[in-house]
Design a protein around this motif. Structure first.
Motif, PDB file in Angstrom:
ATOM      1  N   VAL A 198      -2.980  -1.330  -8.805  1.00 12.74           N
ATOM      2  CA  VAL A 198      -4.178  -2.084  -9.212  1.00 12.74           C
ATOM      3  C   VAL A 198      -5.454  -1.587  -8.549  1.00 12.74           C
ATOM      4  O   VAL A 198      -6.548  -1.972  -8.958  1.00 12.74           O
ATOM      5  CB  VAL A 198      -4.019  -3.597  -8.957  1.00 12.74           C
ATOM      6  N   ALA A 199      -5.347  -0.769  -7.523  1.00  2.98           N
ATOM      7  CA  ALA A 199      -6.524  -0.193  -6.870  1.00  2.98           C
ATOM      8  C   ALA A 199      -6.137   1.177  -6.352  1.00  2.98           C
ATOM      9  O   ALA A 199      -4.996   1.404  -5.952  1.00  2.98           O
ATOM     10  CB  ALA A 199      -7.010  -1.086  -5.738  1.00  2.98           C
ATOM     11  N   LEU A 200      -7.113   2.069  -6.367  1.00  2.02           N
ATOM     12  CA  LEU A 200      -6.811   3.464  -6.088  1.00  2.02           C
ATOM     13  C   LEU A 200      -7.859   4.092  -5.191  1.00  2.02           C
ATOM     14  O   LEU A 200      -9.060   3.879  -5.372  1.00  2.02           O
ATOM     15  CB  LEU A 200      -6.790   4.195  -7.436  1.00  2.02           C
ATOM     16  N   GLY A 201      -7.396   4.852  -4.224  1.00  6.02           N
ATOM     17  CA  GLY A 201      -8.258   5.674  -3.393  1.00  6.02           C
ATOM     18  C   GLY A 201      -7.801   7.117  -3.515  1.00  6.02           C
ATOM     19  O   GLY A 201      -6.878   7.432  -4.257  1.00  6.02           O
ATOM     20  N   ARG A 202      -8.461   8.006  -2.791  1.00  7.21           N
ATOM     21  CA  ARG A 202      -8.075   9.416  -2.861  1.00  7.21           C
ATOM     22  C   ARG A 202      -6.669   9.637  -2.318  1.00  7.21           C
ATOM     23  O   ARG A 202      -5.915  10.450  -2.846  1.00  7.21           O
ATOM     24  CB  ARG A 202      -9.066  10.267  -2.086  1.00  7.21           C
ATOM     25  N   HIS A 203      -6.315   8.902  -1.232  1.00 13.72           N
ATOM     26  CA  HIS A 203      -5.039   9.151  -0.567  1.00 13.72           C
ATOM     27  C   HIS A 203      -4.169   7.906  -0.448  1.00 13.72           C
ATOM     28  O   HIS A 203      -3.171   7.926   0.275  1.00 13.72           O
ATOM     29  CB  HIS A 203      -5.282   9.727   0.831  1.00 13.72           C
ATOM     30  N   THR A 218       0.845  -1.188   0.000  1.00 10.65           N
ATOM     31  CA  THR A 218       0.000   0.000   0.000  1.00 10.65           C
ATOM     32  C   THR A 218       0.877   1.233   0.000  1.00 10.65           C
ATOM     33  O   THR A 218       1.833   1.323   0.772  1.00 10.65           O
ATOM     34  CB  THR A 218      -0.923   0.019   1.234  1.00 10.65           C
ATOM     35  N   LEU A 219       0.561   2.163  -0.892  1.00 12.86           N
ATOM     36  CA  LEU A 219       1.270   3.443  -0.952  1.00 12.86           C
ATOM     37  C   LEU A 219       0.443   4.519  -0.269  1.00 12.86           C
ATOM     38  O   LEU A 219      -0.786   4.521  -0.389  1.00 12.86           O
ATOM     39  CB  LEU A 219       1.502   3.866  -2.400  1.00 12.86           C
ATOM     40  N   ALA A 220       1.115   5.450   0.374  1.00 14.36           N
ATOM     41  CA  ALA A 220       0.449   6.582   0.999  1.00 14.36           C
ATOM     42  C   ALA A 220       0.339   7.723  -0.006  1.00 14.36           C
ATOM     43  O   ALA A 220       0.697   8.863   0.270  1.00 14.36           O
ATOM     44  CB  ALA A 220       1.194   7.012   2.248  1.00 14.36           C
ATOM     45  N   ALA A 221      -0.142   7.414  -1.172  1.00 14.46           N
ATOM     46  CA  ALA A 221      -0.402   8.397  -2.237  1.00 14.46           C
ATOM     47  C   ALA A 221      -1.514   7.814  -3.082  1.00 14.46           C
ATOM     48  O   ALA A 221      -1.581   6.593  -3.280  1.00 14.46           O
ATOM     49  CB  ALA A 221       0.848   8.630  -3.080  1.00 14.46           C
TER      50      ALA A 221
END
Length: 157
Positions: free
Chosen positions: A36-41, A10-13
């Protein structure tokens, strides 16, 4: 978990930082995976050692094409694209080939450990467990081929 063959980080971006699905993720030593999956942050990275991950590669010494397939245990299996028995040897270095349109060519991916009938076992060049930071690149798109020339060897068409 250790019993699972799924390997994510998990990246913090995330999207607000310009990250997009499919982008390659690199560490200082080489390729780590892809988004492969994206959130706002935040963003989820499918690691190259995940059992569902296949990376087109080439042997650094001569460009022999292969696929690097994650084993889910922190290692990979290298399978040559050409026929014949395992042509790879311990110590061979593999780089991204640029095929497939995700990873730019020549990013370090793996080093062969040993060879067998089932393929060549390899360790990734970049260990995500040791990373303090990661670089997220744009998705690679090869330049389009040049248009055929209007002239031939005998003159104008």
């Amino acid at each position: 978990t250790g019993a699972s063959s799924r390997r994510y980080a998990t990246l913090a971006a995330g999207a607000e930082d310009g990250i997009a699905n499919g982008q390659p993720v690199l560490g200082p030593e080489g390729l780590v995976g892809r988004i492969v999956a994206l959130g706002r942050h935040s963003a989820r990275v499918l690691l190259i050692v995940d059992a569902a991950n296949v990376t087109p590669v080439k042997r650094a010494s001569d460009g022999t094409p292969a696929l690097a397939i994650g084993n889910g245990d922190g290692r990979m299996t290298l399978r040559p694209l050409s026929g014949g028995s395992a042509p790879f040897h311990a110590g061979d270095i593999f780089l991204t080939s640029g095929s497939g349109g995700i990873y730019r060519p020549n990013i370090p991916v793996a080093q062969a450990i040993n060879s067998s009938r089932e393929g060549t076992l390899a360790r990734p060049m970049a260990d995500p467990n040791r990373l303090d930071y990661a670089l997220v690149e744009r998705i690679f798109q090869a330049a389009p081929p040049e248009a055929p020339s209007a002239f031939t060897a005998k003159g104008k068409r």
